[in-house]
Enzyme design. Structure first.
Site, PDB file in Angstrom:
ATOM      1  N   ASP A  46      -8.075  -5.074   4.226  1.00  7.02           N
ATOM      2  CA  ASP A  46      -6.934  -5.650   3.954  1.00  7.02           C
ATOM      3  C   ASP A  46      -6.681  -7.082   4.361  1.00  7.02           C
ATOM      4  OD1 ASP A  46      -5.824  -3.283   2.656  1.00  7.02           O
ATOM      5  OD2 ASP A  46      -5.105  -2.555   4.312  1.00  7.02           O
ATOM      6  N   ASP A  64       0.828  -1.282  -0.025  1.00  6.26           N
ATOM      7  CA  ASP A  64      -0.084  -0.087   0.054  1.00  6.26           C
ATOM      8  C   ASP A  64       0.994   1.289   0.095  1.00  6.26           C
ATOM      9  OD1 ASP A  64       0.896  -0.410   2.352  1.00  6.26           O
ATOM     10  OD2 ASP A  64      -0.740   0.351   3.476  1.00  6.26           O
ATOM     11  N   ASP A 117      -3.016  -2.428   6.445  1.00  5.27           N
ATOM     12  CA  ASP A 117      -3.016  -1.871   7.885  1.00  5.27           C
ATOM     13  C   ASP A 117      -4.804  -1.921   8.298  1.00  5.27           C
ATOM     14  OD1 ASP A 117      -3.987   0.157   6.210  1.00  5.27           O
ATOM     15  OD2 ASP A 117      -2.616   1.645   7.079  1.00  5.27           O
TER      16      ASP A 117
END
Length: 920
Positions: free
Chosen positions: A638, A378, A634
């Site tokens: 996810d 990410d 996070d």
């Protein structure tokens, strides 16, 4: 830039009493260039938020929440035996905990004695235990004692090292324990999840993992809860007041209060026994590898014994001699220390990673991280600082920048606990907009809806000082624009200028936030765009370059617009092949053939505007192409991708859901920490791989040599010396766990065909060297050979075997020539001591009662070094040989077309399935 014309949308009230406002000073402050806000600058944000809370009633609301959950959202008395104004009291908590126990699954405490006995179980250990029984049957109590001592030594070392390393990891894991916010004694308190008891009033919000079963008690509650771990439902489930929520499910959206109805084994998860402990110390693939190696070596031992038995029966050897031969082959044929050394290496490595702020949730994660070829990362917080700063806004004609800023700040959270990075950046920048700052607290927030990942907007309904009801929206520019367009047509020139500005900001790497408002029942007004930037971390570019040298490909997956993602990727050196995730066409549309979708994902540098399903799809496609994939995350969304990836990585500040789904949890920020852990995991893997090659080669060496010596010449080494050869081989390399192993510049994995091929070749070279030593002692020259003039044959062979075998680890531990990497003092010292001890055995003739000349000892040292150099050359030439690798694997170019046809079919099936789901 901002257009300050008088026409356009009327401004919100920013009037200040006469004489109280210095307009010139304000103008100078408002329109001077806005510098970026420094990372560590938190100015009086908390004080400002507290001031806003006190003006619009949030402060009172939070105080009321401490007394009655949700500010009037009272828990019905008939549902709970709990004082709804103060929650449970401390005394009630103690009583309920005594009655119901801690909120955790009952786990049988690990029996350390049984764990210790586990080090005596396995194919390799069984063979050694059989050898001990055989020695006892021969009444060879010395060998029996030595073999038992060897088994005990390996068990003790493995147990102690694993216990110590596990203690270090467990201590740091305590920092990852799930938390819960409960109402007790009239206040909201954060406690450890196991401390929750039935009747507790629990506060849950986005990102929370629910620690126990409960029932929603908030009147106007709306939660979206991910129950996929329990029910297999891929979509989040909507929950309202009175609905049941279950332990281990994750809140994806909303906030509410829940009364706990069941804890521990009484929860749905506990009753179904479906909860899997994600933090178990599972050993993973390497245990299968070790068991497979042990089984193959056992088969080789049996094959060698058949040859020995046939030759012995042919010669009519006494049964005692045959049993002695059997004992010798059994002892040298299987490496008893292999499981203990490899497990110790993994455990010590996990402890080392823990000290570097990387918490390994299971030992197998070290192995998988070492083999990762692609990292799907990410952007925010990993590649960038996650510290937003605002820049000069774009305003629609007639809109005052102060008005734009005021509206944006009204659509921001006023709770310190709930404020996000974007809202914080806006409030920090209020100092450049003094008029907006001065009147912000005069507006009362009536309703606030936090960011919705689907609509990509934040919505707030406020009341102006004059009593006017105003709806303020802040969010993704095109989504905000769409909100206005759905209300009424926007002039073409305004629409085009707005979109052009969005594109311009994106190409410059800015993340844009559109701002709009609606007064009362009037029409929506588009106000403008506020650009902000999350700058790259100072070390990211350097780390990306290092990752490339390590053979690691990084693909950026972000929810930001394509332009922003592409510019950020360019700045970081990741490449500019960034595409909109919708181009994958896996959402039911798209006409790209399946194999081309796979090619597309493989070639892309990253994807923008991704949703959680896109992340999952990208990981899955790369895995199906044969890559080992790591995924960082996070948030709650996810979690599926983290579970799907070969190595799920929860970055610093991750939600409970992400931490639970991940294999490794990082407590340090940035990509650098991940790359550092990757290098360390490759070092750990290299130690294991080097030791396994070394130990297999040793077993093959002596099986070949002793098998042939017995079969051809009906001779064998003194059994005591055979036992000590096995002891020296294990003791000398126990320190491999602490070696300064080099890390590979490419991803590493268990290449078993090549491992066996290399081990067999090295074993053959060792066997040839030992056989040459034997033949020189049978030579009939002027001096009659070594044995007649210089010492005892068994002692000389013992020294030659010990030296060449011990030194082999210096070859297998290096990536290049053996001198290219200096071993640790622990490993060097252990081998040096064993070599000296073996030399003493030979010089003074222990167990043989026959001295050996120092001249013979020197010759053996020189000869052994020559064998060592030959082995080093063979290993260096073949370790990176593609031809040797292909030969061992029997690789063929056939089958690629079949794979692509399968990919086309899989993608077509996925599209049909998605379209069917949408039509329901």
């Amino acid at each position: 830039m901002a257009d300050h014309s008088a026409s356009g949308a009327p401004a919100l009230s920013t009037n200040i009493e006469s004489g109280k406002f210095d307009e010139k000073a304000a103008e100078a402050a408002a329109y001077q260039p806005k510098p970026k806000v420094e990372d560590d600058e938190d100015e009086d944000i908390d004080a400002l938020i507290e001031d806003l809370e006190s003006h619009d009633g949030h402060d009172a609301e939070e105080e009321e929440e401490e007394a009655t959950p949700g500010g009037g959202r009272v828990v019905p008395e008939d549902m709970l035996q709990t004082d709804t104004r103060v929650g449970l009291t401390s005394e009630e908590v103690v009583q309920r905990r005594r009655k119901y126990g801690l909120n955790q699954m009952k786990e049988e405490k690990e029996n350390h004695f049984l764990k210790f006995l586990g080090f005596f179980v396995g194919p390799i250990q069984f063979v050694m235990e059989g050898a001990a029984v055989l020695a006892a049957g021969l009444e060879d109590w010395v060998d029996f004692g030595v073999i038992c001592g060897l088994l005990l030594l390996n068990a003790v070392v493995g147990f102690v090292q694993e216990f110590q390393a596990g203690s270090i990891v467990d201590e740091l894991k305590k920092t990852l324990a799930l938390k819960a916010v409960v109402l007790r004694d009239g206040t909201l308190k954060e406690i450890e999840a196991p401390e929750v008891v039935p009747g507790d009033i629990l506060q849950v919000e986005e990102g929370t993992i629910i620690p126990a079963d409960g029932r929603i008690v908030t009147d106007d509650a709306f939660l979206q809860v991910d129950q996929s771990a329990l029910t297999g439902e891929s979509l989040a489930v909507d929950k309202h007041k009175g609905d049941q929520v279950f332990a281990s499910s994750a809140v994806k959206r909303g906030e509410a209060f829940v009364v706990i109805t069941a804890t521990g084994d009484n929860t749905f998860v506990g009753r179904a026994a479906a909860l899997v402990n994600a933090a178990s110390g599972g050993s993973g693939h390497f245990t299968e590898v070790l068991n497979g190696i042990g089984t193959i070596l056992l088969i080789l031992v049996i094959f060698t014994l058949l040859i020995v038995w046939v030759s012995s029966f042919y010669r009519s050897n006494p049964i005692v001699q045959i049993l002695e031969f059997t004992l010798a082959i059994t002892i040298i044929g299987v490496p008893v220390g292999l499981p203990a050394v490899v497990t110790t290496t993994m455990a010590v490595g996990a402890a080392y990673l823990a000290k570097k702020k990387a918490i390994v949730q299971k030992l197998s994660a070290i192995e998988s991280l070492a083999g990762v070829e692609i990292l799907c990362s990410d952007k925010t917080g990993t590649l960038t600082k996650n510290k937003l700063s605002l820049h000069d806004p774009y305003t629609v004609a007639g809109v005052d920048p102060e008005d734009l800023m005021l509206t944006a700040c009204l659509a921001a959270s006023r709770k310190k606990k709930g404020i996000d990075a974007i809202d914080k950046a806006f409030l920090k920048s209020l100092k450049y907009y003094p008029r907006a700052k001065s009147v912000l607290s005069k507006y009362k927030v009536l309703q606030f809806h936090p960011f919705d990942p689907v609509s990509k907007k934040v919505v707030a309904v406020v009341e102006s000082p004059q009593g006017e009801r105003i709806t303020c929206v802040k969010g993704a520019p095109l989504f905000v624009l769409k909100t206005v367009e759905e209300d009424h047509p926007i002039p073409e020139e305004v629409d085009q200028a707005y979109k052009n500005k969005v594109a311009e900001f994106a190409t410059r790497g800015f993340r844009s936030l559109g701002v709009a408002r609606k007064r009362g029942e009037g029409s929506w007004e588009i106000l403008g765009i506020m650009p902000c930037m999350d700058p790259p971390r100072h070390d990211t570019y350097k780390t990306v370059c290092e990752a490339k040298t390590l053979g690691l490909s990084i693909k950026m997956l972000t929810g930001d617009a394509v332009g922003i993602a592409r510019e950020t990727s360019r700045q970081l050196g990741l490449g500019t092949n960034i595409y909109n995730a919708e181009r994958l066409g896996l959402g039911g549309g798209g006409d790209m053939p399946g194999s081309e979708v796979y090619d597309f994902v493989e070639a892309a540098d990253g994807f923008a505007e991704v949703f959680p399903q896109h992340k999952y799809n990208v990981v899955e496609i790369l895995q199906q192409r044969g890559y080992l994939v790591a995924m960082t995350g996070d948030g709650v969304n996810d979690a599926p991708s983290l579970k799907k990836a070969d190595t799920g990585i929860a970055v610093e500040g991750s939600s409970d859901a992400a931490r639970s789904a991940a294999d490794i949890v990082f407590l340090a920020p940035g990509l650098g920490a991940i790359i550092d852990a990757l290098k360390t995991s490759r070092q750990i893997f290299h130690r294991m791989y080097a030791y396994v090659v070394y130990r297999i080669a040793l077993s093959i060496h002596l099986e070949i040599f002793l098998g042939l010596w017995i079969a051809i010449l009906n001779r064998s080494l003194n059994i005591e010396l055979v036992v000590f050869i096995a002891i020296f081989a294990d003791v000398a390399t126990l320190a491999i766990a602490y070696d300064n192993a080099p890390y590979s510049q490419t991803p590493v994995k268990w290449n078993l065909p090549k491992l066996w091929g290399m081990s067999v070749l090295l074993g053959v070279v060792l066997a040839v060297g030992t056989w040459i030593t034997v033949t020189t002692m049978y030579a009939q020259g002027e001096n009659g050979g070594i044995v007649q003039n210089f010492g005892n044959m068994d002692e000389v062979l013992f020294l030659q075997i010990s030296l060449t075998e011990n030194w082999l680890i210096f070859i297998t531990r290096a990536n290049g020539p053996f001198w290219s990497s200096i071993p640790s003092w622990q490993l060097s010292g252990a081998i040096f001591l064993v070599d000296i001890l073996a030399t003493c055995f030979t010089i003074w003739g222990w167990f043989e009662h026959s001295d050996t000349s120092i001249v013979a000892v020197v010759r053996i040292w020189i000869f052994s070094f020559g064998i060592f150099c030959i082995m080093g050359g063979v290993y260096y030439i073949l370790q990176d040989s593609v031809g040797f690798d292909n030969l061992m694997h029997g690789k063929s170019p056939k089958g690629n077309q079949k794979q692509r046809s399968l990919e086309d079919f899989v993608v077509s099936l996925q599209r049909v399935s998605t379209q069917h789901e949408k039509s329901q």
